[in-house]
Enzyme design. Structure first.
Site, PDB file in Angstrom:
ATOM      1  N   GLY A 230       0.808  -1.205   0.000  1.00 15.15           N
ATOM      2  CA  GLY A 230       0.000   0.000   0.000  1.00 15.15           C
ATOM      3  C   GLY A 230       0.843   1.257   0.000  1.00 15.15           C
ATOM      4  O   GLY A 230       2.082   1.208  -0.010  1.00 15.15           O
ATOM      5  N   ALA A 231       0.171   2.391   0.036  1.00 16.94           N
ATOM      6  CA  ALA A 231       0.865   3.676   0.055  1.00 16.94           C
ATOM      7  C   ALA A 231       1.686   3.813   1.335  1.00 16.94           C
ATOM      8  O   ALA A 231       1.221   3.467   2.426  1.00 16.94           O
ATOM      9  CB  ALA A 231      -0.155   4.809  -0.041  1.00 16.94           C
ATOM     10  N   SER A 236       9.014   0.816  -1.885  1.00 12.26           N
ATOM     11  CA  SER A 236      10.105   1.346  -2.711  1.00 12.26           C
ATOM     12  C   SER A 236      11.449   1.170  -2.015  1.00 12.26           C
ATOM     13  O   SER A 236      12.452   0.823  -2.649  1.00 12.26           O
ATOM     14  CB  SER A 236       9.857   2.823  -3.025  1.00 12.26           C
ATOM     15  OG  SER A 236       8.761   2.973  -3.894  1.00 12.26           O
ATOM     16  N   ALA A 253      11.795   5.408 -13.735  1.00 13.45           N
ATOM     17  CA  ALA A 253      10.725   6.174 -13.099  1.00 13.45           C
ATOM     18  C   ALA A 253       9.580   6.335 -14.083  1.00 13.45           C
ATOM     19  O   ALA A 253       9.717   7.019 -15.102  1.00 13.45           O
ATOM     20  CB  ALA A 253      11.246   7.534 -12.642  1.00 13.45           C
ATOM     21  N   THR A 254       8.454   5.701 -13.808  1.00  8.00           N
ATOM     22  CA  THR A 254       7.328   5.732 -14.738  1.00  8.00           C
ATOM     23  C   THR A 254       6.375   6.890 -14.461  1.00  8.00           C
ATOM     24  O   THR A 254       5.406   7.075 -15.204  1.00  8.00           O
ATOM     25  CB  THR A 254       6.540   4.416 -14.670  1.00  8.00           C
ATOM     26  OG1 THR A 254       6.065   4.237 -13.328  1.00  8.00           O
ATOM     27  CG2 THR A 254       7.421   3.242 -15.063  1.00  8.00           C
ATOM     28  N   HIS A 271      13.129  10.425  -3.214  1.00 10.41           N
ATOM     29  CA  HIS A 271      13.553   9.156  -3.817  1.00 10.41           C
ATOM     30  C   HIS A 271      14.962   9.284  -4.391  1.00 10.41           C
ATOM     31  O   HIS A 271      15.798   8.386  -4.223  1.00 10.41           O
ATOM     32  CB  HIS A 271      12.564   8.752  -4.924  1.00 10.41           C
ATOM     33  CG  HIS A 271      11.361   8.027  -4.413  1.00 10.41           C
ATOM     34  ND1 HIS A 271      11.199   6.677  -4.532  1.00 10.41           N
ATOM     35  CD2 HIS A 271      10.261   8.480  -3.773  1.00 10.41           C
ATOM     36  CE1 HIS A 271      10.050   6.315  -4.002  1.00 10.41           C
ATOM     37  NE2 HIS A 271       9.449   7.393  -3.532  1.00 10.41           N
TER      38      HIS A 271
END
Length: 400
Positions: A230-231, A236, A253-254, A271
């Site tokens: 989840g968030a 990551s 990175a999308t 990030h």
């Protein structure tokens, strides 16, 4: 060459005295670790720690034949009492070579932090490298002649040390990597084993004896890994940890850029800051093309943003467009991605989101995205050797 690890923990040991943290509370039995010290062929002792004589006896060895004691790092706290049978402890200056009467050659390796690493060569030619806590080799300019047989180092504290050694060929496919200097910051039990295996390393209990140069069972690093959660679950970070010991990584990175959105820019900046400096970033959704090309490992973050872009391209949000070809176009693009994951020869870690466990979206477009992401996650997971679910920063192994 025979190596006995009298201890495998940080200088303060594990558990730390009087520390109430959860890691120290669970560090019992095989998870308890004395300060790291290495006994090589009963002739060389690397690092003198409290209780070394008793640790050697428990492992079936004696320090009576030790002819040299070398220190790798400053030892804080009260002085360790030197057993009467041992010679005085010392340190070899950086770059110099010491030859022991036993025939072992010890070369001092410069570090980027206080301390000295030691390369030990046996009379028969086996080689091991031992690094102090919190340090990595410095001045590695060119490729080494051949890989080490065994590397013993602070994998959890300085994963970049492995990356530096790999880039110059000091760690090869058959090099055994043992993690030491383990502190209470390292997760216990199976979680530690999983993180180390991702780096091609392993941990062993105190008192373990290894034969340097013997064919080791090197941990199998999965080629394809899917990390979901989840968030703000930590997915990551979990994905990044799996590749931080590799010398070169392409971060895909999308999400792209979002002009005029400072909050998104701040997220992207955080990030970027925690990634190793040697990593290269590709801002693209052409993931299948990257998977089909040769190159270093890929970290793709994330599939949910990739799907958003894919649905934008075919205008899949509108019911009419969805029925008149949007669904068919999206299925084709997803199939292309899944096929690329199946066929890739690169190491790849993919990140995605779990969105189907909460409230049902209020709009048809939202429900469509939820359903399509669930299908995409399942299809990609089926092509991965390892699948992890991250919840509250804890990774649960679903496959692998």
């Amino acid at each position: 060459m025979e190596l006995t690890l009298l201890g495998t923990g940080a200088p303060d040991g594990l558990p730390r005295p009087s520390c109430p943290c959860a890691a120290c509370a669970t560090a019992r039995g095989p998870w308890a670790r004395a300060a790291t010290a290495l006994l090589v062929d009963d002739a060389l002792l690397l690092d003198l720690t409290p209780g070394a004589v008793f640790a050697a006896a428990r492992a079936g060895h004696s320090l009576g034949a030790v002819r040299q004691v070398l220190l790798t790092h400053p030892h804080d706290g009260p002085a360790v009492e030197l057993p009467p049978t041992l010679p005085p402890a010392g340190r070899v200056p950086d770059g110099q070579v010491l030859t022991l009467i036993s025939g072992h050659r010890v070369r001092a390796v410069p570090m980027d932090a206080p301390g000295t690493g030691y390369e030990v060569s046996s009379p028969d030619g086996e080689r091991l490298l031992y690094l102090p806590p919190g340090a990595a080799p410095s001045g590695l300019d060119g490729r080494v002649e051949r890989p080490y047989d065994l590397v013993v180092c602070d994998v959890m504290g300085r994963p970049d040390a492995l990356a530096r050694l790999r880039v110059v060929g000091a760690i090869g496919p058959a090099t055994e990597v043992i993690a030491v200097h383990l502190d209470h910051d390292a997760p216990p039990g199976a979680t530690l084993e999983r993180l180390l295996a991702a780096a091609g390393a392993r941990a062993v209990p105190d008192g373990t004896t290894l034969v340097v140069g013997e064919y080791p069972v090197v941990p199998d690093v999965p080629r394809r890994v899917l990390v979901t959660g989840g968030a703000r679950s930590g997915k990551s970070l979990e994905a990044e940890r799996r590749l931080e010991t590799f010398p070169e990584v392409v971060y895909v990175a999308t999400g792209g850029r979002r002009d005029g959105d400072p909050e998104w820019a701040a997220r992207v900046g955080l990030h970027r800051e925690r990634r190793p400096g040697a990593w290269r970033t590709e801002e693209t959704c052409e993931v299948a093309e990257l998977l089909g090309a040769a190159g270093p490992p890929l970290l793709i973050d994330c599939l949910s943003l990739w799907l958003t872009d894919a649905m934008d391209r075919v205008d899949a949000w509108e019911d009419v467009r969805w029925r008149e070809g949007g669904e068919r176009a999206l299925r084709a693009r997803v199939a292309e991605l899944v096929g690329a994951v199946r066929a890739t020869r690169r190491q790849v870690v993919l990140v995605t989101n779990e969105v189907g466990a909460g409230v049902v979206p209020a709009t048809p477009a939202g429900r469509r995205f939820r359903d399509e992401l669930g299908r995409l996650n399942a299809a990609v997971a089926a092509e991965c050797e390892e699948v992890l679910l991250v919840v509250a920063g804890q990774a649960v192994v679903l496959r692998g």
